[in-house]
Design an enzyme around this catalytic site. Structure first.
Site, PDB file in Angstrom:
ATOM      1  N   GLY A  14      54.208   7.758  37.919  1.00 60.84           N
ATOM      2  CA  GLY A  14      55.361   7.294  37.129  1.00 60.84           C
ATOM      3  C   GLY A  14      55.257   7.768  35.694  1.00 60.84           C
ATOM      4  N   GLY A  17      58.401   8.026  33.350  1.00 61.56           N
ATOM      5  CA  GLY A  17      59.224   6.845  33.062  1.00 61.56           C
ATOM      6  C   GLY A  17      59.009   6.308  31.657  1.00 61.56           C
ATOM      7  N   LEU A  18      59.540   5.125  31.417  1.00 60.43           N
ATOM      8  CA  LEU A  18      59.457   4.477  30.097  1.00 60.43           C
ATOM      9  C   LEU A  18      58.001   4.303  29.638  1.00 60.43           C
ATOM     10  CD1 LEU A  18      60.557   2.610  27.782  1.00 60.43           C
ATOM     11  CD2 LEU A  18      60.619   0.765  29.468  1.00 60.43           C
ATOM     12  N   VAL A  19      57.183   3.692  30.487  1.00 57.54           N
ATOM     13  CA  VAL A  19      55.796   3.419  30.078  1.00 57.54           C
ATOM     14  C   VAL A  19      54.954   4.696  30.132  1.00 57.54           C
ATOM     15  CG1 VAL A  19      53.743   2.003  30.523  1.00 57.54           C
ATOM     16  CG2 VAL A  19      56.022   1.047  30.957  1.00 57.54           C
ATOM     17  N   TYR A 143      61.390  -7.380  45.223  1.00 58.09           N
ATOM     18  CA  TYR A 143      60.502  -6.750  44.228  1.00 58.09           C
ATOM     19  C   TYR A 143      59.282  -7.639  43.966  1.00 58.09           C
ATOM     20  CZ  TYR A 143      59.376  -5.039  39.432  1.00 58.09           C
ATOM     21  OH  TYR A 143      58.772  -4.547  38.299  1.00 58.09           O
ATOM     22  N   LYS A 147      55.267  -6.746  44.564  1.00 57.76           N
ATOM     23  CA  LYS A 147      54.365  -6.643  43.405  1.00 57.76           C
ATOM     24  C   LYS A 147      53.217  -7.638  43.506  1.00 57.76           C
ATOM     25  CE  LYS A 147      56.028  -3.630  40.329  1.00 57.76           C
ATOM     26  NZ  LYS A 147      55.218  -2.533  39.794  1.00 57.76           N
ATOM     27  N   PRO A 170      52.964  -7.047  32.191  1.00 58.04           N
ATOM     28  CA  PRO A 170      53.711  -6.939  30.937  1.00 58.04           C
ATOM     29  C   PRO A 170      54.922  -7.858  30.983  1.00 58.04           C
ATOM     30  CG  PRO A 170      54.223  -5.069  32.341  1.00 58.04           C
ATOM     31  CD  PRO A 170      53.377  -6.024  33.153  1.00 58.04           C
ATOM     32  N   HIS A 186      67.467  -2.268  32.343  1.00 53.89           N
ATOM     33  CA  HIS A 186      67.043  -3.577  31.844  1.00 53.89           C
ATOM     34  C   HIS A 186      67.890  -3.985  30.641  1.00 53.89           C
ATOM     35  CE1 HIS A 186      63.350  -2.797  34.264  1.00 53.89           C
ATOM     36  NE2 HIS A 186      63.435  -4.095  34.424  1.00 53.89           N
TER      37      HIS A 186
HETATM   38  P1  NDP Z   1      60.672   3.753  35.030  1.00 58.16           P
HETATM   39  O1  NDP Z   1      61.801   3.317  35.912  1.00 58.16           O
HETATM   40  O2  NDP Z   1      60.991   4.163  33.642  1.00 58.16           O
HETATM   41  O3  NDP Z   1      59.917   4.932  35.740  1.00 58.16           O
HETATM   42  C1  NDP Z   1      59.617   4.870  37.083  1.00 58.16           C
HETATM   43  C2  NDP Z   1      58.671   6.004  37.369  1.00 58.16           C
HETATM   44  O4  NDP Z   1      58.296   5.935  38.737  1.00 58.16           O
HETATM   45  C3  NDP Z   1      59.282   7.378  37.135  1.00 58.16           C
HETATM   46  O5  NDP Z   1      58.289   8.226  36.601  1.00 58.16           O
HETATM   47  C4  NDP Z   1      59.661   7.812  38.547  1.00 58.16           C
HETATM   48  O6  NDP Z   1      59.669   9.235  38.705  1.00 58.16           O
HETATM   49  C5  NDP Z   1      58.519   7.201  39.335  1.00 58.16           C
HETATM   50  N1  NDP Z   1      58.857   6.969  40.737  1.00 58.16           N
HETATM   51  C6  NDP Z   1      59.774   6.095  41.235  1.00 58.16           C
HETATM   52  N2  NDP Z   1      59.819   6.177  42.565  1.00 58.16           N
HETATM   53  C7  NDP Z   1      58.886   7.108  42.916  1.00 58.16           C
HETATM   54  C8  NDP Z   1      58.456   7.643  44.167  1.00 58.16           C
HETATM   55  N3  NDP Z   1      58.988   7.218  45.320  1.00 58.16           N
HETATM   56  N4  NDP Z   1      57.493   8.611  44.162  1.00 58.16           N
HETATM   57  C9  NDP Z   1      56.959   9.047  42.994  1.00 58.16           C
HETATM   58  N5  NDP Z   1      57.311   8.568  41.792  1.00 58.16           N
HETATM   59  C10 NDP Z   1      58.274   7.618  41.755  1.00 58.16           C
HETATM   60  O7  NDP Z   1      59.554   2.595  35.050  1.00 58.16           O
HETATM   61  P2  NDP Z   1      58.878   1.837  33.821  1.00 58.16           P
HETATM   62  O8  NDP Z   1      58.111   2.799  33.008  1.00 58.16           O
HETATM   63  O9  NDP Z   1      59.911   0.962  33.202  1.00 58.16           O
HETATM   64  O10 NDP Z   1      57.883   0.836  34.577  1.00 58.16           O
HETATM   65  C11 NDP Z   1      56.501   1.133  34.777  1.00 58.16           C
HETATM   66  C12 NDP Z   1      55.872  -0.016  35.540  1.00 58.16           C
HETATM   67  O11 NDP Z   1      55.978  -1.226  34.804  1.00 58.16           O
HETATM   68  C13 NDP Z   1      56.518  -0.290  36.895  1.00 58.16           C
HETATM   69  O12 NDP Z   1      55.520  -0.518  37.847  1.00 58.16           O
HETATM   70  C14 NDP Z   1      57.335  -1.547  36.675  1.00 58.16           C
HETATM   71  O13 NDP Z   1      57.436  -2.308  37.840  1.00 58.16           O
HETATM   72  C15 NDP Z   1      56.541  -2.260  35.595  1.00 58.16           C
HETATM   73  N6  NDP Z   1      57.335  -3.127  34.735  1.00 58.16           N
HETATM   74  C16 NDP Z   1      58.390  -2.638  34.014  1.00 58.16           C
HETATM   75  C17 NDP Z   1      59.090  -3.486  33.167  1.00 58.16           C
HETATM   76  C18 NDP Z   1      60.195  -2.985  32.299  1.00 58.16           C
HETATM   77  O14 NDP Z   1      60.756  -3.793  31.535  1.00 58.16           O
HETATM   78  N7  NDP Z   1      60.566  -1.715  32.333  1.00 58.16           N
HETATM   79  C19 NDP Z   1      58.763  -4.906  33.048  1.00 58.16           C
HETATM   80  C20 NDP Z   1      57.620  -5.290  33.809  1.00 58.16           C
HETATM   81  C21 NDP Z   1      56.956  -4.434  34.628  1.00 58.16           C
HETATM   82  P3  NDP Z   1      61.012  10.108  38.346  1.00 58.16           P
HETATM   83  O15 NDP Z   1      61.177  10.059  36.853  1.00 58.16           O
HETATM   84  O16 NDP Z   1      60.707  11.464  38.833  1.00 58.16           O
HETATM   85  O17 NDP Z   1      62.147   9.429  39.070  1.00 58.16           O
END
Ligand code: NDP
Length: 321
Positions: A14, A17-19, A143, A147, A170, A186
């Protein structure tokens, strides 16, 4: 003859993504240690729902450390509409990552939980030990149960195989590189995008729900810094909450007004009370974090929102929305 230092490979699932992006920027800014190589994955590197793809990734990078962020994530409305997909996709992803981490002898696996998976009917503040004390809020039970099983399995892998797996809890996260979709994102990125459109179209800025629910928000850069610390220095299967202090809890209305200020929006602000509010509050205690890092200073909400709005305006064309 000098002894060669063992090289660690830290693989971030991931990573796009955001984190994940916040961790990459944090490591670029502060420098990896001389014994660490960092690898950031996105879904383009393989679908982590597939065991075959996951094994190929572990075979390719041979990670010694894994920060597991990849998940199917979404806001309240997406969670309510697709409970089956939120459960199944997260179960598949997490099982593949944990089992491959065991097979490929990963020294440390850090996975992400969330405060929104805690029991709905509970006492406050919530602490790490209360995770399994009752059912989650019905709005996101798919979800939440997927988790929660990460924590169950972290303990099982430690007991049965001696694995060093742990998890982070978090609170709500926000920052640059977020998903700014109004429908699936979100609360903070959704509000930023809506306020942007209201300003552009000269319309009222309408906030879904009453604005009264309370939340703790953690800025993505702070979370990135603390996650890297957990990966390097926190070695216990029991989860650790990474959150601002309880006194920093704010209402959705406060957040919306901070967005209005940062966006310099001068129009009307309305609350659509026909839309669901979700849980009224989910105050989390960060006592464990404070006992280990008493002096850590979090970014203020005002500064974090300003930086997120500035990023959104500068990257509007390419931002996820
Ligand atoms: P994002 O939605 O921003 O990013 C999700 C990431 O997961 C992306 O890099 C995406 O890749 C990757 N991904 C999703 N599905 C697949 C898959 N099937 N195979 C491979 N990669 C995949 O997530 P966040 O950064 O917001 O969240 C990070 C973690 O923190 C997560 O586990 C989330 O549950 C947890 N979390 C987040 C919160 C929030 O407020 N955002 C709050 C609490 C917990 P691609 O970019 O290529 O699609």
């Amino acid at each position: 003859m000098s002894e060669e230092k063992k090289q660690n490979v830290v693989m971030v699932t991931g990573g796009s993504g955001l984190v994940g992006t916040a961790i990459r920027k944090y490591i670029e800014e502060t420098g990896a240690t001389s014994v660490e190589t960092w690898v950031y994955l996105s879904s383009k590197d393989g679908d982590l729902r597939s065991r075959e793809d996951t094994e190929a990734i572990f075979e390719k990078y041979k990670p010694t450390h894994v920060i597991h962020l990849a998940a199917k994530v979404g806001g309240l409305f997406a969670n309510m509409a697709q409970k089956v997909e939120f459960f199944r996709e997260n179960i598949l992803i997490n099982d593949n990552i944990m089992e491959c981490s065991r097979i490929y002898k990963v020294e440390k696996l850090v996975s992400f939980l969330s405060t929104c998976i805690f029991p709905d009917k509970t006492t406050y503040p919530i602490t790490e030990t209360m995770l399994h004390d009752g059912p989650p809020h019905p709005s996101n039970e798919g979800y939440a149960y997927a988790k929660r099983l990460i924590d169950t399995m972290n303990r099982a892998y430690a007991e049965e195989y001696g694995c060093n797996f742990t998890s982070i809890i978090p609170t709500n996260i926000y920052g640059p590189d977020d998903n700014f979709s109004i429908q699936n994102g979100h609360v903070i990125p959704g509000l930023i995008h809506k306020c942007y459109l209201a300003k552009k179209n000269n319309e009222p800025f309408t906030i879904w729900g009453s604005g009264t629910p309370l939340r703790q928000f953690v800025y993505s850069r702070d979370l990135a810094e603390l996650t890297v610390w957990v990966m390097r220095e926190y070695h216990d299967p029991a989860p650790i909450t990474l959150s601002v202090d309880e006194a920093e809890e704010v209402s959705i209305k406060d957040v919306a007004l901070a967005v209005v200020d940062a966006m310099e929006f001068k129009g009307e602000v309305k609350f659509d009370t026909s839309k669901a509010d979700g849980q009224f509050k989910k105050t989390a205690a960060n006592h464990k974090l404070r006992s280990l890092k008493p002096d850590y200073k979090f970014t203020s909400m005002k500064d974090g929102i300003q930086q997120s709005v500035d990023w959104f305006l500068a990257n509007y064309e390419t931002a996820r929305k």
